[in-house]
Structure formats: C-alpha cells, structure tokens
Design a protein around this motif. Structure first.
Motif, short mmCIF file in Angstrom:
data_model
loop_
_atom_site.label_atom_id
_atom_site.label_comp_id
_atom_site.label_asym_id
_atom_site.label_seq_id
_atom_site.Cartn_x
_atom_site.Cartn_y
_atom_site.Cartn_z
N ARG A 78 0.81 -1.23 0.00
CA ARG A 78 0.00 0.00 0.00
C ARG A 78 0.84 1.27 0.00
O ARG A 78 0.53 2.23 -0.71
N PHE A 79 1.92 1.29 0.77
CA PHE A 79 2.64 2.54 0.97
C PHE A 79 4.01 2.61 0.29
O PHE A 79 4.55 3.69 0.11
N LYS A 80 4.59 1.47 -0.08
CA LYS A 80 5.95 1.48 -0.59
C LYS A 80 6.11 0.84 -1.97
O LYS A 80 7.21 0.71 -2.47
N THR A 81 5.02 0.44 -2.57
CA THR A 81 5.06 -0.21 -3.88
C THR A 81 5.70 0.68 -4.94
O THR A 81 5.66 1.91 -4.84
N SER A 82 6.26 0.04 -5.96
CA SER A 82 6.84 0.78 -7.07
C SER A 82 5.78 1.36 -8.00
O SER A 82 6.07 2.21 -8.84
#
Length: 208
Positions: A78-82
């Motif tokens: 949710r927060f760190k995806t590419s």
C-alpha cells in the motif's frame, strides 16, 4: 510512564469507529482482551503509516504471527510499492469488487479518487464493467488484473505491455497487490466486516 500513555492511546484507537465496523463473527478485541503478542502487533499497526486498526486486523489478531507478517506485506503493497498510487488503488478496487468486499471498497474508493483515478473509472469498476476511458497504465492494470483473476495467469501480449510500462518489479508488485487484497477481502467476508450503515455501495456484500 510513556509506555502507559502509549498503551492508553492504543486503547482509544482500538475502541474507535474502525472496530465498530466488525461483524458478528469476530467480536471487537479490546486492548484488555489482548495477549501481549496481540497488543504488540496492534501497537505496531497503529504506530505505522496506517495510524489505526481497521479492516481485517481485528480478525488477523486471532493468529498473531500471521497478523504481524501480513500487516508488514500490506504496509509495503500500500505505501511502498513501485506502482503509482493511482493504479495501485485501482487494483485494490478491482479486488474489492471481485470479492464483494464492501468495507474494502468503502475504505479505498475515496483514496483512489484522491490519488487521481477518474470517478467514472471508479464507478465502472464498482459496477463490474470495463471502464470506457482509461489512461494507458490504467488499461494495462485492468487487463492484467482481469486476466490474472479470471484465467489464473496472463497472456504474452498483456505481459509485454506491463513489462514495458512497469518493469519486472512493477509486475511483481501488481501481482502482490492483487494477491494481498484477495486475502484481505476473503478475511473481511468471512468475518462479515461491513461498511457503515447507510454507506452507498455499488455492489452487494458477498454472502448476502
């Protein structure tokens, strides 16, 4: 003293509106009812980027180690995806619609619009239709995610498009966001976690 104050804050968050959404099968787990392991995980979730307990976490705490591992995966996808947040949220909405997970839709539809996804695209997904007007990356996400869920794989044509647009990391992250929110949606449906009463939903809750 700081630890006591922190636990008191956790207690306030746990008894807030997020847990009030939990259905009958998995009653609200208040701070006082938690084991030390459960409390530690609840604190980690609340002190992380989510800032609160919501969705599947009350249910997952019944299996603390699993809850810890899943919430860390969820934090990444949710927060760190590419992937751009707009198309990441689009994949989440497609998953919620596919599973009839109303709470997931309720939580993420506003986030998708805020991230820049056209409300008409959101509406079409909610109705189970292919959106008519999508940006190039959105069209790839729609076709890739549709094939993956329907056919249990993707063909060479859409794989090539996804590879060119997102790279190998993006493909892996797209698979992961679909898969993680499959687990989230399944959990919400089994535990019967619903959206607040009166919230307008574009589809029925699974099992109704």
């Amino acid at each position: 003293m700081k630890a006591i104050l922190r636990l008191a804050a956790v207690g306030l968050l746990l008894t807030g509106s997020a847990f009030a959404l939990t259905g009958e099968r998995m009653p609200e787990m208040t701070l006082e009812k938690m084991t030390p392991a459960q409390r530690s995980i609840a604190e980690a979730i609340i002190n992380g980027p989510r800032g609160r307990m919501s969705g599947p976490f009350n249910t997952w705490l019944r299996s603390p180690e699993l809850a810890d591992r899943l919430q860390k995966v969820g934090e990444y996808v949710r927060f760190k995806t590419s992937l751009d947040k707009r198309i990441n949220e689009m994949a989440i909405l497609m998953t919620a619609q596919a599973w009839g997970a109303q709470y997931e839709w309720y939580a993420h539809a506003p986030l998708a619009v805020k991230a820049g996804l056209d409300p008409q695209v959101v509406a079409a997904i909610g109705a189970g239709r292919k959106p008519e007007k999508m940006k190039d990356d959105e069209a790839i996400v729609w076709e890739f995610s549709t094939q993956l869920r329907r056919d249990h794989g993707v063909d060479d044509a859409i794989y090539a498009k996804a590879l060119e647009k997102f790279g190998e990391q993006g493909i892996v992250d797209l698979v992961a966001v679909n898969g993680y929110y499959d687990v989230v949606s399944m959990t919400l449906n089994v535990a019967r976690v619903k959206a607040p009463a009166g919230a307008e939903m574009p589809f029925k809750q699974a099992g109704e």
